[in-house]
Design a protein around this motif. Structure first.
Motif, PDB file in Angstrom:
ATOM      1  N   ILE A  14     -24.370   9.375  71.700  1.00  0.00           N
ATOM      2  CA  ILE A  14     -23.577   8.442  70.919  1.00  0.00           C
ATOM      3  C   ILE A  14     -24.198   7.064  71.100  1.00  0.00           C
ATOM      4  O   ILE A  14     -24.005   6.420  72.122  1.00  0.00           O
ATOM      5  N   ASN A  15     -24.967   6.666  70.088  1.00  0.00           N
ATOM      6  CA  ASN A  15     -25.648   5.388  70.137  1.00  0.00           C
ATOM      7  C   ASN A  15     -25.139   4.413  69.085  1.00  0.00           C
ATOM      8  O   ASN A  15     -25.373   3.217  69.201  1.00  0.00           O
ATOM      9  N   VAL A  20     -20.277   8.453  66.554  1.00  0.00           N
ATOM     10  CA  VAL A  20     -18.877   8.691  66.921  1.00  0.00           C
ATOM     11  C   VAL A  20     -18.144   9.341  65.759  1.00  0.00           C
ATOM     12  O   VAL A  20     -17.426  10.326  65.925  1.00  0.00           O
ATOM     13  N   ARG A  21     -18.343   8.808  64.580  1.00  0.00           N
ATOM     14  CA  ARG A  21     -17.675   9.345  63.384  1.00  0.00           C
ATOM     15  C   ARG A  21     -18.048  10.808  63.164  1.00  0.00           C
ATOM     16  O   ARG A  21     -17.194  11.651  62.889  1.00  0.00           O
ATOM     17  N   ARG A  22     -19.318  11.117  63.312  1.00  0.00           N
ATOM     18  CA  ARG A  22     -19.797  12.492  63.113  1.00  0.00           C
ATOM     19  C   ARG A  22     -19.172  13.445  64.132  1.00  0.00           C
ATOM     20  O   ARG A  22     -18.709  14.535  63.792  1.00  0.00           O
ATOM     21  N   ASN A  50      -7.777   7.994  63.025  1.00  0.00           N
ATOM     22  CA  ASN A  50      -7.727   6.539  63.169  1.00  0.00           C
ATOM     23  C   ASN A  50      -8.951   6.015  63.902  1.00  0.00           C
ATOM     24  O   ASN A  50      -9.513   4.977  63.544  1.00  0.00           O
ATOM     25  N   THR A  51      -9.377   6.731  64.925  1.00  0.00           N
ATOM     26  CA  THR A  51     -10.572   6.340  65.661  1.00  0.00           C
ATOM     27  C   THR A  51     -11.804   6.426  64.766  1.00  0.00           C
ATOM     28  O   THR A  51     -12.677   5.549  64.807  1.00  0.00           O
ATOM     29  N   LEU A  58     -16.565  -0.452  62.077  1.00  0.00           N
ATOM     30  CA  LEU A  58     -17.567  -1.052  62.961  1.00  0.00           C
ATOM     31  C   LEU A  58     -18.981  -0.808  62.453  1.00  0.00           C
ATOM     32  O   LEU A  58     -19.844  -1.679  62.531  1.00  0.00           O
ATOM     33  N   GLY A  59     -19.214   0.392  61.935  1.00  0.00           N
ATOM     34  CA  GLY A  59     -20.530   0.716  61.374  1.00  0.00           C
ATOM     35  C   GLY A  59     -20.855  -0.171  60.187  1.00  0.00           C
ATOM     36  O   GLY A  59     -21.969  -0.694  60.066  1.00  0.00           O
TER      37      GLY A  59
END
Length: 79
Positions: A14-15, A20-22, A50-51, A58-59
């Motif tokens: 997770i970079n 994170v979304r994936r 929600n996360t 953020l992306g």
């Protein structure tokens, strides 16, 4: 997708917010495919969703900041 949990035995990097979304999308899909919907499962999916949305925001912000920084750097070259 296998339901034996093999998805979780792989190392996950997770970079970026997209990573994170994936990952969250994979977990949500596993939860949706795993048996009947319960209140606890629905709450977990809502929290993960929600996360994921925050990660998307953020992306998008990170991409916009990168573009702005590039523009500023290119303008500094002409000053």
């Amino acid at each position: 997708m296998a339901k034996n949990g093999n998805e979780f035995t792989k190392k996950v990097r997770i970079n970026k917010p997209q990573d994170v979304r994936r990952m969250l999308a994979k977990v949500i899909n596993i939860l949706l495919q795993d048996g009947e919907m319960t209140i606890d499962k629905a709450k977990t999916i809502a929290t993960l969703s929600n996360t994921a949305l925050k990660s998307m925001e953020l992306g998008d912000l990170a991409e916009r900041m990168d573009k702005i920084e590039e523009l500023l750097k290119s303008q500094e070259q002409y000053d």
